[in-house]
Design a protein around this motif. Sequence first.
Motif, short mmCIF file in Angstrom:
data_model
loop_
_atom_site.label_atom_id
_atom_site.label_comp_id
_atom_site.label_asym_id
_atom_site.label_seq_id
_atom_site.Cartn_x
_atom_site.Cartn_y
_atom_site.Cartn_z
N LEU A 1 -77.11 41.96 -48.98
CA LEU A 1 -78.06 40.38 -48.86
C LEU A 1 -79.21 40.02 -49.06
O LEU A 1 -79.62 39.26 -49.78
CB LEU A 1 -77.30 39.75 -47.61
N PRO A 2 -80.01 41.01 -48.53
CA PRO A 2 -81.61 40.67 -48.68
C PRO A 2 -82.04 40.65 -50.25
O PRO A 2 -82.84 40.31 -50.72
CB PRO A 2 -82.10 41.89 -48.00
N ASP A 3 -80.92 41.18 -51.44
CA ASP A 3 -81.49 41.75 -52.39
C ASP A 3 -80.55 41.16 -53.51
O ASP A 3 -80.74 41.20 -54.87
CB ASP A 3 -81.88 43.14 -52.77
N ALA A 4 -79.52 40.19 -53.02
CA ALA A 4 -78.58 39.91 -54.11
C ALA A 4 -77.72 38.71 -53.63
O ALA A 4 -77.79 38.53 -52.20
CB ALA A 4 -77.70 41.03 -54.67
N ASP A 5 -77.09 37.71 -54.31
CA ASP A 5 -76.13 36.94 -53.95
C ASP A 5 -75.00 37.73 -53.92
O ASP A 5 -74.43 38.14 -54.99
CB ASP A 5 -76.05 35.60 -54.90
N VAL A 6 -74.17 37.70 -52.92
CA VAL A 6 -73.10 38.52 -52.41
C VAL A 6 -71.86 37.65 -52.42
O VAL A 6 -71.73 36.78 -51.62
CB VAL A 6 -73.34 39.48 -51.25
N PHE A 7 -70.91 38.17 -53.22
CA PHE A 7 -69.35 37.67 -53.28
C PHE A 7 -68.42 38.43 -52.83
O PHE A 7 -68.50 39.94 -53.35
CB PHE A 7 -68.87 36.96 -54.35
N VAL A 8 -67.56 38.22 -51.91
CA VAL A 8 -66.46 39.22 -51.56
C VAL A 8 -64.78 38.91 -51.73
O VAL A 8 -64.66 37.72 -51.49
CB VAL A 8 -66.74 39.69 -50.10
N THR A 9 -64.04 39.61 -52.15
CA THR A 9 -62.72 39.57 -52.23
C THR A 9 -62.12 39.58 -50.64
O THR A 9 -62.11 40.78 -50.20
CB THR A 9 -61.82 40.48 -52.98
N ASP A 10 -61.88 38.62 -49.95
CA ASP A 10 -61.28 38.60 -48.72
C ASP A 10 -59.89 38.42 -48.68
O ASP A 10 -59.06 37.24 -48.74
CB ASP A 10 -62.26 37.09 -47.82
N TRP A 11 -59.13 39.71 -48.76
CA TRP A 11 -57.49 39.55 -48.63
C TRP A 11 -56.85 39.17 -47.38
O TRP A 11 -57.31 39.38 -46.34
CB TRP A 11 -57.29 41.01 -49.05
N HIS A 12 -55.76 38.46 -47.55
CA HIS A 12 -55.06 37.78 -46.43
C HIS A 12 -53.82 38.75 -45.83
O HIS A 12 -53.54 39.91 -46.59
CB HIS A 12 -54.31 36.73 -46.77
N ASN A 13 -53.60 38.76 -44.52
CA ASN A 13 -52.77 39.20 -43.93
C ASN A 13 -51.31 38.93 -44.33
O ASN A 13 -51.08 37.85 -44.04
CB ASN A 13 -53.00 39.39 -42.29
N ALA A 14 -50.76 39.92 -44.97
CA ALA A 14 -49.19 39.43 -45.59
C ALA A 14 -48.30 38.78 -44.63
O ALA A 14 -47.53 37.97 -44.70
CB ALA A 14 -48.45 40.58 -46.20
N ARG A 15 -48.26 39.24 -43.33
CA ARG A 15 -47.50 38.61 -42.41
C ARG A 15 -47.87 37.07 -42.11
O ARG A 15 -46.87 36.54 -41.63
CB ARG A 15 -47.90 39.28 -41.05
N ASP A 16 -49.01 36.61 -42.73
CA ASP A 16 -49.31 35.10 -42.32
C ASP A 16 -49.06 34.55 -43.55
O ASP A 16 -49.29 33.17 -43.78
CB ASP A 16 -50.81 35.09 -41.62
N ILE A 17 -48.30 35.19 -44.66
CA ILE A 17 -48.08 34.38 -46.11
C ILE A 17 -46.68 34.15 -46.03
O ILE A 17 -45.91 35.02 -46.12
CB ILE A 17 -48.45 35.22 -47.05
N PRO A 18 -46.41 32.71 -46.10
CA PRO A 18 -44.88 32.43 -46.12
C PRO A 18 -44.32 32.97 -47.34
O PRO A 18 -45.03 33.00 -48.42
CB PRO A 18 -45.01 30.76 -46.45
N MET A 19 -42.91 33.32 -47.15
CA MET A 19 -42.28 33.68 -48.41
C MET A 19 -42.04 32.88 -49.65
O MET A 19 -41.98 33.37 -50.80
CB MET A 19 -40.77 34.07 -47.91
N SER A 20 -42.17 31.55 -49.41
CA SER A 20 -42.56 30.61 -50.71
C SER A 20 -43.65 30.85 -51.49
O SER A 20 -43.50 30.55 -52.70
CB SER A 20 -42.53 29.26 -50.06
N GLU A 21 -44.48 31.59 -51.33
CA GLU A 21 -45.56 31.97 -52.07
C GLU A 21 -45.34 33.04 -53.18
O GLU A 21 -46.18 33.52 -53.86
CB GLU A 21 -47.03 32.49 -51.20
N GLY A 22 -44.22 33.57 -52.72
CA GLY A 22 -43.83 34.48 -53.84
C GLY A 22 -44.13 36.20 -53.53
O GLY A 22 -44.70 36.49 -52.58
N LYS A 23 -44.17 37.12 -54.73
CA LYS A 23 -44.62 38.42 -54.57
C LYS A 23 -46.02 38.38 -54.76
O LYS A 23 -46.81 37.57 -55.02
CB LYS A 23 -43.75 38.95 -55.55
#
Length: 426
Positions: free
Chosen positions: A129-151
């Motif tokens: 962070l002190p030397d760059a703009d930082v972006f991160v992939t923040d993956w979700h917990n599969a148990r909290d994703i309804p089945m309607s969202e697909g595979k």
Amino acid sequence: MKYMATYDVMESARNTNEWLGASARAFASYPIFALSMNPFLPLMAAWGEVAERSFARMMVKPDWGIRSIVGPDGQDHIIDVKTVVEKPFGNLIQFFVRRRAPMARKILLVAPMSGHYATLMRSTVASLLPDADVFVTDWHNARDIPMSEGKFDVEDYTLYLVEFMRALGPDTHVIAVCQPAPLTLAAVAYLAEEDPEAQPRSMTLIGGPIDPDAAATEVTDFGRRVTMGQLEHLAIQRVGFRHKGAGRLVYPGLLQLAGFMSMNADRHSKAFAEQILRVVQGEAGDHDAHNRFYDEYLAVMDMTAEFYLTTVERIFKNREVARNVFTVGGKRVDIGKITKVAVKTVEGANDDISAPGQCVAALKLLTGVPETKKTSHLEPGAGHYGIFAGKSWRLNIRPLVLAFIDANSGRPRPQKAVPIKLASSN
């Protein structure tokens, strides 16, 4: 229903142990018991405190805990975590530094989806962070994703990375750590053919299994021994009734944690026994070394069954990326199509997860990239964790990665990296 029942039995066991710990702590902490000289009571209270905290952490997503950084002007700069792209299975987030102009370096840090949350990369983010703009992939917990969202499988993961890179634009420098390295390579190859102008300027692959057969580890040996049918039978369950993703097939976080712990059972048993004694003696703290480590280590997340199974089958067993035959939507993704992205690989000499040789294999696949834009680094004495978050990362690898980014930024060299000074972090 069979596998859903198994999932709920496992969760019930966790819940029961948390309750037992809380009950033991509360019972043994009654003031009247202070008059007793029985040493069992404080030991019981300490066991309860450690047990309650440990089993409770298994259901909690840790906070990033990066509150601010100290800028070169000596002032504190508050950090805001902002969502840039929102998707069902994971978001692209930015660690936005208030009162700071956009930095010359823009980094996309691709976090693993391998049982722990992206917060496992906390120290890596804080160091950049002190030397760059930082972006991160923040993956979700599969148990909290309804089945309607697909595979969500390895192809969907790859397309998520493609969308994130497109959103950030061509001045991005990608750093992929461990599990996502082969899929990040595939995502950049996909862009090279479908949308060349959206490719990042550089790609750093750290400790990733580009070619699992290049060097054997316990992980690769397990992948060879077990059949896909056995793996599905042993590892896959349906999310229980408590969660939004009820009925979704997953590789449960609690099952993964049991595997993690069993690999070093003696070390973990000793660590918890010593922590109980520290609590008895009044030497433990809410954020002591034990709690800082295990608060993160015990916080596990479910992976979708299709992502876990296709990772094992296509990346480890069939070696589709290593053989350059990986497909997305039925179309081959040719790694040789990458021609203008600079690539660096980083490996740890003592890495027992992705052994030396597995990650550097990427450079042989990049036949379209000039040799002058390919480089590798083997860190002596470093294990898997050390190459992206430990001492080796802080002292040696981070400066090398930033120098590599600067050399391939396509613009005048940005400001010199300043020493890391964090005002507040967990």
